[in-house]
Design a protein around this motif. Structure first.
Motif, PDB file in Angstrom:
ATOM      1  N   MET A   6       0.831  -1.202   0.000  1.00 52.14           N
ATOM      2  CA  MET A   6       0.000   0.000   0.000  1.00 52.14           C
ATOM      3  C   MET A   6       0.866   1.251   0.000  1.00 52.14           C
ATOM      4  O   MET A   6       0.609   2.174  -0.743  1.00 52.14           O
ATOM      5  N   THR A   7       1.903   1.258   0.854  1.00 48.31           N
ATOM      6  CA  THR A   7       2.733   2.458   0.875  1.00 48.31           C
ATOM      7  C   THR A   7       3.505   2.565  -0.431  1.00 48.31           C
ATOM      8  O   THR A   7       3.673   3.649  -0.955  1.00 48.31           O
ATOM      9  N   ASN A   8       3.909   1.418  -0.990  1.00 45.35           N
ATOM     10  CA  ASN A   8       4.648   1.462  -2.250  1.00 45.35           C
ATOM     11  C   ASN A   8       3.780   2.005  -3.377  1.00 45.35           C
ATOM     12  O   ASN A   8       4.271   2.535  -4.346  1.00 45.35           O
ATOM     13  N   ILE A  13       0.745   6.615   4.810  1.00 44.81           N
ATOM     14  CA  ILE A  13       0.179   6.142   6.071  1.00 44.81           C
ATOM     15  C   ILE A  13       0.972   6.785   7.207  1.00 44.81           C
ATOM     16  O   ILE A  13       2.203   6.733   7.223  1.00 44.81           O
ATOM     17  N   ILE A  14       0.237   7.414   8.110  1.00 48.97           N
ATOM     18  CA  ILE A  14       0.857   8.070   9.270  1.00 48.97           C
ATOM     19  C   ILE A  14       0.362   7.349  10.516  1.00 48.97           C
ATOM     20  O   ILE A  14      -0.851   7.209  10.707  1.00 48.97           O
ATOM     21  N   THR A  15       1.278   6.843  11.327  1.00 47.29           N
ATOM     22  CA  THR A  15       0.848   6.152  12.546  1.00 47.29           C
ATOM     23  C   THR A  15       1.130   7.022  13.770  1.00 47.29           C
ATOM     24  O   THR A  15       2.181   7.661  13.852  1.00 47.29           O
ATOM     25  N   LEU A  16       0.173   7.052  14.683  1.00 48.69           N
ATOM     26  CA  LEU A  16       0.366   7.733  15.966  1.00 48.69           C
ATOM     27  C   LEU A  16       0.055   6.740  17.064  1.00 48.69           C
ATOM     28  O   LEU A  16      -1.094   6.311  17.215  1.00 48.69           O
ATOM     29  N   ASP A  17       1.067   6.353  17.801  1.00 49.11           N
ATOM     30  CA  ASP A  17       0.881   5.432  18.916  1.00 49.11           C
ATOM     31  C   ASP A  17       1.217   6.149  20.218  1.00 49.11           C
ATOM     32  O   ASP A  17       1.903   7.169  20.219  1.00 49.11           O
ATOM     33  N   PRO A 147       3.794  -1.544   9.630  1.00 50.84           N
ATOM     34  CA  PRO A 147       5.233  -1.379   9.877  1.00 50.84           C
ATOM     35  C   PRO A 147       5.948  -0.572   8.789  1.00 50.84           C
ATOM     36  O   PRO A 147       7.017  -0.037   9.036  1.00 50.84           O
ATOM     37  N   ASP A 148       5.326  -0.486   7.579  1.00 50.93           N
ATOM     38  CA  ASP A 148       5.971   0.265   6.498  1.00 50.93           C
ATOM     39  C   ASP A 148       5.427   1.684   6.364  1.00 50.93           C
ATOM     40  O   ASP A 148       5.600   2.312   5.314  1.00 50.93           O
ATOM     41  N   PRO A 205      10.346   1.305  15.753  1.00 51.57           N
ATOM     42  CA  PRO A 205      11.655   1.744  15.268  1.00 51.57           C
ATOM     43  C   PRO A 205      11.450   2.906  14.288  1.00 51.57           C
ATOM     44  O   PRO A 205      10.570   2.841  13.434  1.00 51.57           O
ATOM     45  N   GLY A 206      12.210   3.945  14.477  1.00 52.00           N
ATOM     46  CA  GLY A 206      12.102   5.093  13.569  1.00 52.00           C
ATOM     47  C   GLY A 206      11.002   6.073  13.935  1.00 52.00           C
ATOM     48  O   GLY A 206      10.823   7.082  13.249  1.00 52.00           O
TER      49      GLY A 206
END
Ligand code: DC
Length: 230
Positions: A6-8, A13-17, A147-148, A205-206
């Motif tokens: 999907m990201t490719n 996609i923005i994740t907020l944890d 994760p991506d 990570p990141g």
């Protein structure tokens, strides 16, 4: 389809944890509105499962039936008529307020530790990723579900500040609970969330960490927008 493809394919996609009370929900909704992206409130899925289980009389330790319910429950999200707040729908009924009760909050945290449940919800969460992009709010968005992701953010705030925010929410609802007790609750919940064996709450990570202690919603939103633009 994996989050990688999907990201490719050009979707952002923005994740907020982060822990509860860190301001994730508010920031994610504002960020999604600002960017014109879809919004995933992953905590609502665990809450919906707890409510669906209660309605269908599935025990919260019945792993097999919970996993089937998680995979098949009839849920949807829509904007309210004013267009400023998402509504959560279970089997055609608006359950936005019901899923925030203390009872359902406790049920959600119980079902969230079951690996079979988390697995059953994985693809349902990934299905929220649609063009032009997604803002995903949760505990394991950047580590497990996406994760991506292009941008990963980890929001924190001191236990005292998060307890204070909860205290204000409860006072608004006319409930009075001692602040000291709420600080204790927040600390105990953090320890549980960070030390559980499945999808523990840890920065991906990141991930860029943002401490929201002492900051207004606008200040946090500005920082997050800066990270996204970067
Ligand atoms: O964010 P929230 O308070 O609505 O989450 C409800 C419960 O679900 C809470 O116990 C944490 C859990 N949860 C989770 O384990 N993983 C997620 N991605 C989101 C929430």
């Amino acid at each position: 389809m994996t989050s990688g493809t999907m990201t490719n394919s050009g979707m952002t996609i923005i994740t907020l944890d982060g822990p509860s009370g860190s301001g994730k929900g508010t920031i994610c909704q504002l960020l999604a509105a600002r960017l014109g992206y879809h919004y995933l409130d992953s905590g609502a899925l665990y809450r919906l499962l707890a409510l669906a289980a209660k309605r269908h009389k599935v025990a919260l330790d019945d792993v097999e039936d919970l996993a089937v319910l998680a995979a098949h429950m009839d849920i949807s999200f829509r904007m309210n008529s004013e267009g400023d707040h998402p509504e959560v729908i279970l089997e055609g009924e608006d359950v936005t307020d019901q899923i925030r009760s203390e009872d359902i909050s406790a049920g959600a945290s119980q079902v969230a530790v079951i690996p079979e449940v988390r697995n059953a919800l994985l693809e349902r969460q990934r299905a929220f990723a649609r063009p032009p992009g997604l803002v995903a709010d949760g505990r394991d968005m950047g580590t497990v579900v996406f994760p991506d992701a292009s941008v990963k953010i980890y929001l924190t705030a001191s236990a005292e500040e998060r307890a204070h925010r909860r205290h204000n929410q409860l006072m608004d609802k006319g409930e009075s609970v001692s602040l000291a007790a709420l600080v204790e609750n927040v600390r105990a919940r953090d320890a549980r969330d960070m030390n559980r064996s499945v999808s523990p709450l840890v920065p991906a990570p990141g991930a860029v960490e943002v401490d929201t202690t002492g900051k207004s919603i606008q200040e946090v939103l500005d920082i997050v927008m800066e990270i996204v633009r970067g």
